[in-house]
Write a protein that holds these residues in place. Structure first.
Motif, PDB file in Angstrom:
ATOM      1  N   LYS A 188      39.175 -40.824  73.188  1.00  9.77           N
ATOM      2  CA  LYS A 188      38.180 -39.932  72.712  1.00  9.77           C
ATOM      3  C   LYS A 188      36.756 -40.178  73.783  1.00  9.77           C
ATOM      4  CE  LYS A 188      39.958 -40.400  68.274  1.00  9.77           C
ATOM      5  NZ  LYS A 188      40.701 -40.863  67.988  1.00  9.77           N
ATOM      6  N   ASP A 189      35.796 -39.501  73.383  1.00 12.87           N
ATOM      7  CA  ASP A 189      34.868 -39.359  75.008  1.00 12.87           C
ATOM      8  C   ASP A 189      34.027 -40.035  74.448  1.00 12.87           C
ATOM      9  OD1 ASP A 189      32.891 -38.776  72.364  1.00 12.87           O
ATOM     10  OD2 ASP A 189      32.969 -36.637  72.307  1.00 12.87           O
ATOM     11  N   ALA A 190      33.148 -40.394  75.011  1.00  6.48           N
ATOM     12  CA  ALA A 190      31.903 -41.991  75.104  1.00  6.48           C
ATOM     13  C   ALA A 190      31.639 -41.942  74.294  1.00  6.48           C
ATOM     14  CB  ALA A 190      31.497 -41.634  77.050  1.00  6.48           C
ATOM     15  N   GLY A 191      31.193 -40.714  73.229  1.00  7.32           N
ATOM     16  CA  GLY A 191      30.318 -41.090  72.541  1.00  7.32           C
ATOM     17  C   GLY A 191      30.720 -41.827  71.227  1.00  7.32           C
ATOM     18  N   TRP A 192      32.136 -41.454  70.940  1.00  7.97           N
ATOM     19  CA  TRP A 192      32.997 -41.749  70.357  1.00  7.97           C
ATOM     20  C   TRP A 192      33.106 -43.504  69.910  1.00  7.97           C
ATOM     21  CZ3 TRP A 192      37.721 -44.932  68.986  1.00  7.97           C
ATOM     22  CH2 TRP A 192      37.671 -43.904  67.870  1.00  7.97           C
ATOM     23  N   ASN A 193      33.465 -43.109  71.425  1.00  7.12           N
ATOM     24  CA  ASN A 193      33.559 -45.374  72.037  1.00  7.12           C
ATOM     25  C   ASN A 193      32.415 -45.871  71.635  1.00  7.12           C
ATOM     26  OD1 ASN A 193      36.580 -45.707  72.779  1.00  7.12           O
ATOM     27  ND2 ASN A 193      36.330 -43.921  74.007  1.00  7.12           N
ATOM     28  N   ARG A 194      31.117 -45.345  72.171  1.00  3.42           N
ATOM     29  CA  ARG A 194      30.107 -46.318  72.041  1.00  3.42           C
ATOM     30  C   ARG A 194      29.473 -45.960  70.278  1.00  3.42           C
ATOM     31  NH1 ARG A 194      26.237 -49.504  73.915  1.00  3.42           N
ATOM     32  NH2 ARG A 194      23.720 -49.053  72.612  1.00  3.42           N
ATOM     33  N   GLY A 195      30.072 -45.038  69.626  1.00  2.00           N
ATOM     34  CA  GLY A 195      29.659 -45.177  68.249  1.00  2.00           C
ATOM     35  C   GLY A 195      30.711 -46.094  67.605  1.00  2.00           C
ATOM     36  N   LYS A 196      31.693 -46.337  67.946  1.00  2.00           N
ATOM     37  CA  LYS A 196      32.758 -46.972  67.084  1.00  2.00           C
ATOM     38  C   LYS A 196      32.386 -48.577  67.918  1.00  2.00           C
ATOM     39  CE  LYS A 196      37.348 -49.245  67.770  1.00  2.00           C
ATOM     40  NZ  LYS A 196      37.577 -48.878  65.710  1.00  2.00           N
ATOM     41  N   LEU A 197      31.921 -48.831  68.829  1.00  2.00           N
ATOM     42  CA  LEU A 197      31.592 -49.995  69.602  1.00  2.00           C
ATOM     43  C   LEU A 197      30.395 -50.508  68.438  1.00  2.00           C
ATOM     44  CD1 LEU A 197      31.621 -52.578  71.522  1.00  2.00           C
ATOM     45  CD2 LEU A 197      30.773 -51.174  72.671  1.00  2.00           C
ATOM     46  N   VAL A 286      21.757 -44.726  67.401  1.00  2.00           N
ATOM     47  CA  VAL A 286      21.903 -43.715  66.238  1.00  2.00           C
ATOM     48  C   VAL A 286      22.947 -42.652  65.898  1.00  2.00           C
ATOM     49  CG1 VAL A 286      20.800 -43.629  63.324  1.00  2.00           C
ATOM     50  CG2 VAL A 286      20.058 -45.025  65.123  1.00  2.00           C
ATOM     51  N   ASN A 287      22.803 -41.440  66.427  1.00  2.00           N
ATOM     52  CA  ASN A 287      23.317 -40.338  66.986  1.00  2.00           C
ATOM     53  C   ASN A 287      24.964 -40.992  66.873  1.00  2.00           C
ATOM     54  OD1 ASN A 287      21.819 -38.114  66.601  1.00  2.00           O
ATOM     55  ND2 ASN A 287      21.285 -38.680  68.392  1.00  2.00           N
ATOM     56  N   ALA A 288      25.116 -41.949  67.600  1.00  3.65           N
ATOM     57  CA  ALA A 288      26.217 -42.296  68.572  1.00  3.65           C
ATOM     58  C   ALA A 288      26.896 -43.282  67.317  1.00  3.65           C
ATOM     59  CB  ALA A 288      26.329 -43.548  68.961  1.00  3.65           C
ATOM     60  N   ILE A 289      26.410 -43.656  65.913  1.00  6.66           N
ATOM     61  CA  ILE A 289      26.584 -44.080  65.065  1.00  6.66           C
ATOM     62  C   ILE A 289      27.299 -42.939  64.024  1.00  6.66           C
ATOM     63  CG2 ILE A 289      25.813 -46.163  62.925  1.00  6.66           C
ATOM     64  CD1 ILE A 289      24.320 -47.340  65.059  1.00  6.66           C
ATOM     65  N   ALA A 290      26.336 -42.639  63.808  1.00  8.97           N
ATOM     66  CA  ALA A 290      26.890 -41.472  62.373  1.00  8.97           C
ATOM     67  C   ALA A 290      27.796 -40.633  63.306  1.00  8.97           C
ATOM     68  CB  ALA A 290      25.377 -40.396  62.581  1.00  8.97           C
ATOM     69  N   ALA A 291      28.171 -40.587  64.240  1.00 10.54           N
ATOM     70  CA  ALA A 291      28.585 -39.650  64.729  1.00 10.54           C
ATOM     71  C   ALA A 291      30.666 -40.312  64.048  1.00 10.54           C
ATOM     72  CB  ALA A 291      28.759 -38.313  66.092  1.00 10.54           C
ATOM     73  N   TYR A 292      30.973 -41.880  64.512  1.00 16.03           N
ATOM     74  CA  TYR A 292      31.730 -42.539  64.629  1.00 16.03           C
ATOM     75  C   TYR A 292      32.127 -43.041  62.624  1.00 16.03           C
ATOM     76  CZ  TYR A 292      34.883 -45.901  64.076  1.00 16.03           C
ATOM     77  OH  TYR A 292      35.909 -46.628  64.307  1.00 16.03           O
ATOM     78  N   ILE A 293      31.073 -42.898  61.990  1.00 13.10           N
ATOM     79  CA  ILE A 293      30.723 -43.244  60.782  1.00 13.10           C
ATOM     80  C   ILE A 293      31.747 -41.405  60.472  1.00 13.10           C
ATOM     81  CG2 ILE A 293      29.692 -43.127  58.872  1.00 13.10           C
ATOM     82  CD1 ILE A 293      30.176 -46.272  59.536  1.00 13.10           C
ATOM     83  N   LEU A 294      31.164 -40.524  60.754  1.00 15.01           N
ATOM     84  CA  LEU A 294      31.089 -39.346  60.020  1.00 15.01           C
ATOM     85  C   LEU A 294      33.319 -38.888  60.465  1.00 15.01           C
ATOM     86  CD1 LEU A 294      28.890 -36.470  60.064  1.00 15.01           C
ATOM     87  CD2 LEU A 294      29.951 -37.795  58.421  1.00 15.01           C
ATOM     88  N   SER A 295      33.664 -39.249  61.418  1.00 14.36           N
ATOM     89  CA  SER A 295      34.747 -39.504  61.987  1.00 14.36           C
ATOM     90  C   SER A 295      35.881 -40.036  61.935  1.00 14.36           C
ATOM     91  CB  SER A 295      34.797 -40.069  63.592  1.00 14.36           C
ATOM     92  OG  SER A 295      35.195 -41.300  63.560  1.00 14.36           O
ATOM     93  N   ILE A 296      35.778 -41.152  60.613  1.00 17.61           N
ATOM     94  CA  ILE A 296      36.732 -41.622  59.647  1.00 17.61           C
ATOM     95  C   ILE A 296      37.098 -41.835  58.198  1.00 17.61           C
ATOM     96  CG2 ILE A 296      36.077 -44.267  61.781  1.00 17.61           C
ATOM     97  CD1 ILE A 296      34.275 -45.266  59.082  1.00 17.61           C
ATOM     98  N   GLN A 297      36.374 -40.885  58.477  1.00 14.46           N
ATOM     99  CA  GLN A 297      36.143 -40.083  56.579  1.00 14.46           C
ATOM    100  C   GLN A 297      37.383 -39.657  56.319  1.00 14.46           C
ATOM    101  OE1 GLN A 297      33.190 -40.015  54.568  1.00 14.46           O
ATOM    102  NE2 GLN A 297      33.010 -41.238  56.676  1.00 14.46           N
ATOM    103  N   LYS A 298      37.902 -40.225  54.514  1.00 14.87           N
ATOM    104  CA  LYS A 298      38.520 -40.207  54.425  1.00 14.87           C
ATOM    105  C   LYS A 298      39.159 -38.792  53.358  1.00 14.87           C
ATOM    106  CE  LYS A 298      40.810 -45.185  53.832  1.00 14.87           C
ATOM    107  NZ  LYS A 298      40.941 -46.244  51.972  1.00 14.87           N
ATOM    108  N   ALA A 299      40.662 -38.130  53.519  1.00 11.32           N
ATOM    109  CA  ALA A 299      40.329 -37.240  52.276  1.00 11.32           C
ATOM    110  C   ALA A 299      39.818 -37.698  51.284  1.00 11.32           C
ATOM    111  CB  ALA A 299      42.337 -36.631  52.520  1.00 11.32           C
TER     112      ALA A 299
END
Ligand code: HEC
Ligand code: HEC
Ligand code: HEC
Length: 429
Positions: A188-197, A286-299
């Motif tokens: 995953k890219d750095a932004g996603w990893n930052r968001g997850k952290l 906050v951008n990183a948090i938002a992007a990470y949250i959107l990446s964990i959506q369940k169908a």
């Protein structure tokens, strides 16, 4: 064959004794106190970085009592097992962390162990903070050690036996603590990893937004499925597509930074101070948090049979009809179609509110009972509390009216019972 009750009692005592012995064997040593480091030993850059870490971790929210000095502790945290008081983390030598070395501070954050070796209750979210980087931990240390020292001791905790016996927390840690800095996911890219952290570590979002098991641990297989905290529902963070208007990254960033999203609603209850802290950190976090949250959506299954829901509405219930009068009297000046709120700026309509569209009436009841004082009484973002104005049935009528008028989803059940329950819980807190 009959069981002898005495045998069961003896067995229970033996098991408890064995647990206590085992827990004592897992005891942690004290770390020697130090001379308080002079403020000049921390550079401005590190302190600035520390302010950001401390804001992202909401340290001030838990460690400041109502009307108390920042970080001086004393705030009561209600748990199903009793009340735990947040401690003083100002650099006061006697009652705070003034004589803590960086090593002692790091151990507390990563392992939940106090300087003198006693185990800390997981109301302190160290199971999340443990993922922080060493750099972030020493920055937070520099920031806290250069705050104003306050001499104040937190009141003694009020916990049920045997949970008032701290060494038993060693078993809790075996189950729930995976200590150590978060390893980056190379795919995953750095932004996603930052968001997850930020979400899993410092932001400890799951501590409110996940359901808890019987011993107060987060159900990791249901992470972000939604939880209950301080009498409010923390909605699922992995089903943001099922909102009447699915959440976008822009809306998430707006919500997290301003406490209000134009297509959803306002942050209230325990989410409010989180947004207040996030308003002070750089937007990229906050951008990183938002992007990470959107990446964990369940169908999501298509919004639970909307047609059946719509059909369920039909004629407004007697409760909703009674609620209409109260709404006209007390709410319409702010929420009605002609209210300036609807036309000035990007005001959310109740039709998009998560609380109004939720499966249960809990947050709508909370909102009416408690109001929302975020920006103070003079601002457009203020909602007064109605707990002293209306009784349970009237608040239930208002909630039923709002649901019937603004939501496409079917009516709630047991509205009045929920209002009564929430009111009782609020009183006990
Ligand atoms: C959700 C509430 C909460 C948040 C957020 C929180 N803490 Fe705490 N913290 C507590 C509680 C409660 C205790 C006391 C636990 C106990 O006594 O067992 C505590 C204890 C501590 C201790 C141990 C103090 C001692 O004397 O043993 C340190 C250090 C600490 N917190 C630092 C932090 C930092 C740094 C942050 C932010 C990154 C933070 N806390 C955020 C609730 C919180
Ligand atoms: C102290 C508990 C707590 C923490 C920590 C917390 N939340 Fe919340 N959150 C809540 C509650 C309660 C609500 C519902 C508030 C309301 O209805 O006004 C909420 C609402 C939200 C919403 C709106 C959801 C919706 O469907 O309307 C989002 C998005 C959100 N939180 C994101 C986060 C993120 C990201 C974090 C971590 C950085 C976080 N929260 C940390 C308690 C918390
Ligand atoms: C003085 C203005 C004012 C009055 C009066 C008022 N509200 Fe509100 N209400 C607000 C504001 C501000 C919000 C936060 C959302 C926003 O910024 O628009 C809000 C939010 C809400 C929400 C949650 C929406 C969300 O953000 O998810 C509900 C439900 C609600 N109000 C119901 C009521 C009811 C019922 C009454 C009457 C008993 C009432 N309000 C009276 C200003 C008001």
């Amino acid at each position: 064959m009959t069981r002898k009750p005495e045998l069961l009692v003896v067995g229970g005592v033996v098991i408890l004794a064995a647990l206590i012995v085992a827990a004592l064997l897992m005891r942690k040593p004290a770390i020697a106190p130090i001379q308080p480091p002079p403020a000049s030993s921390f550079d401005a850059q590190t302190k600035l970085a520390g302010a950001r870490v401390v804001a992202l971790g909401d340290c001030i929210v838990c460690h400041t009592a109502k009307g108390g000095k920042p970080f001086a502790g004393g705030l009561p945290l209600a748990t199903p097992f009793g009340t735990i008081y947040a401690t003083n983390i100002t650099p006061d030598v006697e009652t705070g962390i003034g004589n803590w070395s960086l090593e002692a501070f790091t151990r507390a954050v990563r392992h939940g162990v106090s300087r003198d070796g006693h185990l800390l209750y997981p109301a302190f979210p160290y199971i999340h903070f443990t993922r922080m980087s060493d750099g972030d931990i020493s920055a937070a240390y520099a920031y806290l050690m250069t705050r104003e020292p306050v001499n104040a001791s937190a009141p003694a905790n009020e916990l049920i036996f045997p949970l008032n016996f701290r060494p038993l927390l060693a078993f809790w840690n075996v189950l729930f603590l995976r200590p150590g800095e978060q390893a980056a996911d190379a795919s995953k890219d750095a932004g996603w990893n930052r968001g997850k952290l930020l979400v899993d570590g410092l932001g400890h979002c799951a501590s409110c937004h996940s359901p808890l098991n019987a011993i107060g641990g987060e159900k990791s297989e249901h992470a972000f499925d939604g939880g209950i905290v301080d009498g409010w529902e923390a909605p699922p963070l992995n089903a943001l597509g099922s909102a009447p208007k699915p959440w976008t990254r822009e809306q998430l960033v707006m919500y997290l930074r301003s406490g209000r999203a134009s297509e959803h609603g306002a942050a209230a209850g325990p989410m409010l101070p989180v947004t207040r802290d996030l308003a002070t950190v750089p937007e990229e976090d906050v951008n990183a948090i938002a992007a990470y949250i959107l990446s964990i959506q369940k169908a999501q299954p298509a919004v639970a049979n909307a047609s059946a829901d719509a059909a369920a509405h039909g004629e407004p219930s007697p409760a909703a009809q009674r609620g209409a009068f109260l709404f006209a009297a007390s709410c319409a000046q702010c929420h009605g179609p002609a209210a300036p709120m609807q036309s000035i700026g990007e005001r959310p309509t109740l039709a998009f509110s998560t609380a109004v569209n939720a499966p249960t009436p809990r947050n709508t009841a909370q909102m009416i009972l408690s109001g929302n004082g975020w920006h103070g009484e003079d601002s457009m973002n203020y909602m007064p509390a109605f707990s002293e104005v209306y009784d349970d049935r009237q608040i239930a009528d208002l909630a039923s009216y709002i649901r019937a008028t603004y939501s496409q989803r079917g009516p709630w059940n047991d509205v009045e019972a929920t209002v009564a329950k929430v009111r009782k819980e609020n009183k006990a807190r």
